[in-house]
Design an enzyme around this catalytic site. Structure first.
Site, PDB file in Angstrom:
ATOM      1  N   LYS A  75       0.865  -1.190   0.000  1.00  0.00           N
ATOM      2  CA  LYS A  75       0.000   0.000   0.000  1.00  0.00           C
ATOM      3  C   LYS A  75       0.900   1.238   0.000  1.00  0.00           C
ATOM      4  O   LYS A  75       1.503   1.591   1.013  1.00  0.00           O
ATOM      5  CB  LYS A  75      -0.915   0.056   1.224  1.00  0.00           C
ATOM      6  CG  LYS A  75      -1.982   1.139   1.027  1.00  0.00           C
ATOM      7  CD  LYS A  75      -2.538   1.695   2.299  1.00  0.00           C
ATOM      8  CE  LYS A  75      -1.819   2.902   2.832  1.00  0.00           C
ATOM      9  NZ  LYS A  75      -1.817   4.106   1.978  1.00  0.00           N
ATOM     10  N   GLU A 126      10.023  16.208  15.082  1.00  0.00           N
ATOM     11  CA  GLU A 126      10.341  16.147  13.662  1.00  0.00           C
ATOM     12  C   GLU A 126       9.547  17.236  12.943  1.00  0.00           C
ATOM     13  O   GLU A 126       8.334  17.111  12.781  1.00  0.00           O
ATOM     14  CB  GLU A 126       9.933  14.756  13.157  1.00  0.00           C
ATOM     15  CG  GLU A 126      10.536  14.387  11.862  1.00  0.00           C
ATOM     16  CD  GLU A 126      10.127  12.989  11.442  1.00  0.00           C
ATOM     17  OE1 GLU A 126       8.992  12.568  11.715  1.00  0.00           O
ATOM     18  OE2 GLU A 126      10.956  12.313  10.815  1.00  0.00           O
ATOM     19  N   GLU A 157      10.221   1.554  10.199  1.00  0.00           N
ATOM     20  CA  GLU A 157      11.193   2.625   9.945  1.00  0.00           C
ATOM     21  C   GLU A 157      10.453   3.928  10.179  1.00  0.00           C
ATOM     22  O   GLU A 157       9.591   4.305   9.384  1.00  0.00           O
ATOM     23  CB  GLU A 157      11.704   2.562   8.505  1.00  0.00           C
ATOM     24  CG  GLU A 157      12.518   1.328   8.176  1.00  0.00           C
ATOM     25  CD  GLU A 157      13.857   1.299   8.878  1.00  0.00           C
ATOM     26  OE1 GLU A 157      14.343   2.345   9.330  1.00  0.00           O
ATOM     27  OE2 GLU A 157      14.408   0.191   8.998  1.00  0.00           O
ATOM     28  N   CYS A 217      13.386  11.417   6.785  1.00  0.00           N
ATOM     29  CA  CYS A 217      13.595  10.845   8.122  1.00  0.00           C
ATOM     30  C   CYS A 217      15.019  11.098   8.595  1.00  0.00           C
ATOM     31  O   CYS A 217      15.271  11.240   9.776  1.00  0.00           O
ATOM     32  CB  CYS A 217      13.299   9.355   8.089  1.00  0.00           C
ATOM     33  SG  CYS A 217      14.266   8.475   6.865  1.00  0.00           S
TER      34      CYS A 217
HETATM   35  P1  NAD Z   1       2.324   8.436   7.721  1.00  0.00           P
HETATM   36  O1  NAD Z   1       2.650   7.649   8.920  1.00  0.00           O
HETATM   37  O2  NAD Z   1       1.272   9.466   7.820  1.00  0.00           O
HETATM   38  O3  NAD Z   1       1.877   7.477   6.535  1.00  0.00           O
HETATM   39  C1  NAD Z   1       2.696   6.420   6.061  1.00  0.00           C
HETATM   40  C2  NAD Z   1       1.830   5.365   5.408  1.00  0.00           C
HETATM   41  O4  NAD Z   1       0.983   4.784   6.395  1.00  0.00           O
HETATM   42  C3  NAD Z   1       0.915   5.893   4.308  1.00  0.00           C
HETATM   43  O5  NAD Z   1       0.851   4.932   3.270  1.00  0.00           O
HETATM   44  C4  NAD Z   1      -0.425   5.992   5.021  1.00  0.00           C
HETATM   45  O6  NAD Z   1      -1.536   5.890   4.152  1.00  0.00           O
HETATM   46  C5  NAD Z   1      -0.354   4.779   5.936  1.00  0.00           C
HETATM   47  N1  NAD Z   1      -1.241   4.833   7.102  1.00  0.00           N
HETATM   48  C6  NAD Z   1      -1.779   5.920   7.702  1.00  0.00           C
HETATM   49  N2  NAD Z   1      -2.556   5.534   8.743  1.00  0.00           N
HETATM   50  C7  NAD Z   1      -2.505   4.182   8.802  1.00  0.00           C
HETATM   51  C8  NAD Z   1      -3.093   3.191   9.648  1.00  0.00           C
HETATM   52  N3  NAD Z   1      -3.891   3.522  10.655  1.00  0.00           N
HETATM   53  N4  NAD Z   1      -2.817   1.897   9.422  1.00  0.00           N
HETATM   54  C9  NAD Z   1      -1.985   1.532   8.423  1.00  0.00           C
HETATM   55  N5  NAD Z   1      -1.414   2.406   7.575  1.00  0.00           N
HETATM   56  C10 NAD Z   1      -1.661   3.720   7.762  1.00  0.00           C
HETATM   57  O7  NAD Z   1       3.717   9.038   7.231  1.00  0.00           O
HETATM   58  P2  NAD Z   1       3.967  10.005   6.017  1.00  0.00           P
HETATM   59  O8  NAD Z   1       3.443  11.353   6.410  1.00  0.00           O
HETATM   60  O9  NAD Z   1       3.520   9.397   4.742  1.00  0.00           O
HETATM   61  O10 NAD Z   1       5.575  10.031   5.981  1.00  0.00           O
HETATM   62  C11 NAD Z   1       6.305  10.838   6.801  1.00  0.00           C
HETATM   63  C12 NAD Z   1       6.865  10.079   7.995  1.00  0.00           C
HETATM   64  O11 NAD Z   1       7.604   8.950   7.551  1.00  0.00           O
HETATM   65  C13 NAD Z   1       7.842  10.884   8.805  1.00  0.00           C
HETATM   66  O12 NAD Z   1       7.606  10.726  10.178  1.00  0.00           O
HETATM   67  C14 NAD Z   1       9.196  10.290   8.438  1.00  0.00           C
HETATM   68  O13 NAD Z   1      10.205  10.452   9.390  1.00  0.00           O
HETATM   69  C15 NAD Z   1       8.852   8.880   8.227  1.00  0.00           C
HETATM   70  N6  NAD Z   1       9.863   8.232   7.389  1.00  0.00           N
HETATM   71  C16 NAD Z   1      10.751   7.368   7.967  1.00  0.00           C
HETATM   72  C17 NAD Z   1      11.745   6.788   7.196  1.00  0.00           C
HETATM   73  C18 NAD Z   1      12.743   5.822   7.797  1.00  0.00           C
HETATM   74  O14 NAD Z   1      13.338   5.078   7.047  1.00  0.00           O
HETATM   75  N7  NAD Z   1      12.945   5.804   9.099  1.00  0.00           N
HETATM   76  C19 NAD Z   1      11.840   7.081   5.849  1.00  0.00           C
HETATM   77  C20 NAD Z   1      10.927   7.959   5.309  1.00  0.00           C
HETATM   78  C21 NAD Z   1       9.932   8.516   6.085  1.00  0.00           C
END
Ligand code: NAD
Length: 509
Positions: free
Chosen positions: A192, A401, A267, A301
């Site tokens: 997804k 963040e 992650e 991140c």
């Molecule tokens: P997010 O957590 O809002 O969403 C990530 C994914 O999770 C999306 O596909 C979203 O649709 C899905 N999602 C949302 N609610 C969900 C639920 N209840 N159950 C299952 N899936 C759900 O994050 P974002 O805004 O897309 O990305 C930014 C975040 O990602 C930042 O906090 C960043 O630090 C983190 N990030 C971490 C890494 C790493 O490798 N550590 C890399 C990139 C981004």
């Protein structure tokens, strides 16, 4: 004095029709049963880039069923490592052949510069090639010293059906940190992607089929976290979930997965410090700080969003960073001259601005930027390069963040003080140290609570070198040998040789 470097609209030609993104379930491309779709409007150019099917629980469950069947009948998991590697290598070639098409749509959906998007797609192809090498070379253990009548073998087996949930900031790169490794292990998958950036995942789906990956091995469901992501986290037919995204959602996923005790790899976020000692190559350090905080507009991140500078050089070093920040090229992501593109959404831009305003109200000084940025010819959201000083370690801008082009500056006197500031954090993704003294660097590396420590560099990464976080930055590791291991289950096989087993029941004559 140069104010900022802004690249106006290049007037580059834009696609005239939106990309139609559909679910891939059991080898068939499908719209949602109720016909629901979501439009993604480019954060930089305002056009509808893609129209994606908006899935529900039914689509997620159908995709899980397809992945389960494909795993259980062995169409992929029973292939040799050599056969799996051959397909992964073909996929890598196809990714490279489609790099321009993928980079353009990634740029328009995410707002990142086109040169960066191209680099990410090519780098991702290399992750597929590296995973192919692991498919052929990974192995378990043998125990040949258990006595002359015993032999034990520890087998590595694919864990099964894996749910993959990805974010919007590096949609194709992050998918490639997970999927080729899961496939190299012999797993089947349901993906997804973020609802904001679905298209390169869908294009990859087309390439998988072209490379000969059997139908049903990789399935894609488009839609929101609720209900699609939540279903992928909960369903008992899924054996593992690997998630990249925010810490808040990651926590919810771990809780949802616990109902069926499936394996979870997370992650999550970071608030990554770089510590600068007076004996460092300050020119290089300042350049790396500027790169580390503005790369992907700070929506990263690994953003090096807080620097901790020795008191003796703090003033001069901050000046260097401010001067270099003025030269970083912010603007039209489609212009190859641009280094820093658009913020992913207006809501996210407002959140960044709120952090800066709150810091200002709490007594911090905004040395540069601190406001939305106007890019001539483009109407959408950009944010200026921002440097904030007079920050205290308890301010939200120094701890949370921000996920924007915002740098905070703290100071220290001794290594112990620097490490205390580094480790006084909920996150533990990465940390950096700048010093010409190898003892300082090693002491720092040992003391820093982080999954990755960079010394005299920032954000250099390789497929061979594993990546992941400690504390609230995550669980498990990606890429490298450990990245493959996450998708493998261990089975011990203990064998007696000959008829040497002594009976347990006595007295049978
Ligand atoms: P997010 O957590 O809002 O969403 C990530 C994914 O999770 C999306 O596909 C979203 O649709 C899905 N999602 C949302 N609610 C969900 C639920 N209840 N159950 C299952 N899936 C759900 O994050 P974002 O805004 O897309 O990305 C930014 C975040 O990602 C930042 O906090 C960043 O630090 C983190 N990030 C971490 C890494 C790493 O490798 N550590 C890399 C990139 C981004």
């Amino acid at each position: 004095m140069l104010e900022l470097t802004i690249v106006p609209s290049s007037g580059a030609a834009l696609p005239t029709t939106p990309f139609h993104a559909r679910h891939l379930i059991g080898g068939t491309w499908r719209d949602s049963a109720d016909g629901a779709t979501t439009d993604r409007i480019s954060p930089s150019h305002g056009i509808v880039v893609s129209r994606a099917a908006k899935g529900g629980k039914a689509e997620a469950e159908a995709a899980i069923a397809a992945a389960r069947e494909a795993f259980d009948d062995g169409r992929w998991s029973h292939l040799s490592g050599k056969a799996r590697a051959a397909i992964l290598l073909k996929i890598a070639d196809l990714i490279e052949r489609n790099a321009d098409r993928m980079a353009l749509i990634e740029t328009l959906e995410s707002g990142k510069p086109i040169t960066q998007a191209r680099g990410e797609v090519s780098g991702a192809a290399d992750l597929w090639r590296y995973a192919a090498s692991l498919a052929r070379t990974h192995h378990g253990d043998s125990h040949n010293s258990l006595g002359e009548d015993m032999l034990a073998v520890v087998l590595k087996e694919p864990i099964g059906v894996v749910s993959i949930i990805t974010p919007w900031n590096f949609p194709f790169w992050i998918l490639s940190q997970k999927l080729p490794f899961a496939l190299a292990a012999g797993c089947t998958c349901v993906i997804k992607p973020s609802e904001l950036t679905p298209s390169t995942t869908v294009i990859l789906g087309e390439l998988l089929a072209e490379a000969g990956l059997p139908a049903g091995v990789v399935n894609i469901v488009l839609g929101l976290g609720q209900p699609v992501g939540a279903t992928l986290a909960q369903d008992p037919r899924v054996d593992m979930i690997t998630f990249t995204g925010s810490t808040a959602v990651g926590r919810g996923i771990a809780a949802a997965a616990s109902t069926t005790l499936k394996k979870v790899a997370l992650e999550l976020g970071g608030k990554n410090p770089q510590v600068i000692f007076p004996d460092a190559d300050l020119e290089s350090a300042a350049d790396a700080v500027v790169f580390g905080v503005y790369f992907n507009v700070g929506q990263c991140c690994n953003s090096g969003s807080r620097i901790i500078v020795h008191e003796d050089i703090a003033r001069d070093f901050t000046e260097r960073v401010v001067t270099l920040s003025r030269h970083a090229a912010f603007g039209d992501p489609l212009d190859p001259a641009t280094q820093v593109g658009a913020i992913v959404s207006a809501e996210h831009g407002a959140k960044i601005d709120a952090y800066v305003s709150a810091a200002r109200s709490a007594g911090a000084t905004v040395r540069l930027g601190g406001a939305p940025l106007k890019v001539p010819g483009l109407t959408a959201q950009f944010y200026a390069p921002t440097v904030v000083t007079d920050v205290t370690p308890d301010m939200p801008i120094a701890r949370e963040e921000v996920f924007g082009p915002v740098l905070t500056v703290l100071t220290f006197r001794t290594l112990d003080q620097a490490l205390a500031l580094v480790n006084d954090a909920d996150y533990g993704l990465s940390a950096g140290v700048w010093s010409e003294n190898v003892h300082t660097c090693l002491a720092f590396a040992r003391g820093a609570q982080a999954g990755t420590v960079w010394t005299n560099t920032w954000m250099d990464g390789f497929p061979e070198v594993t990546f992941g976080g400690v504390k609230q930055s995550g669980l498990g590791r990606e890429i490298g040998r450990h990245g493959l291991e996450e998708f493998l289950e261990v089975k011990s096989l203990v064998m007696r040789i000959g008829r040497s087993r002594a009976p347990w029941v006595r007295g049978q004559g």
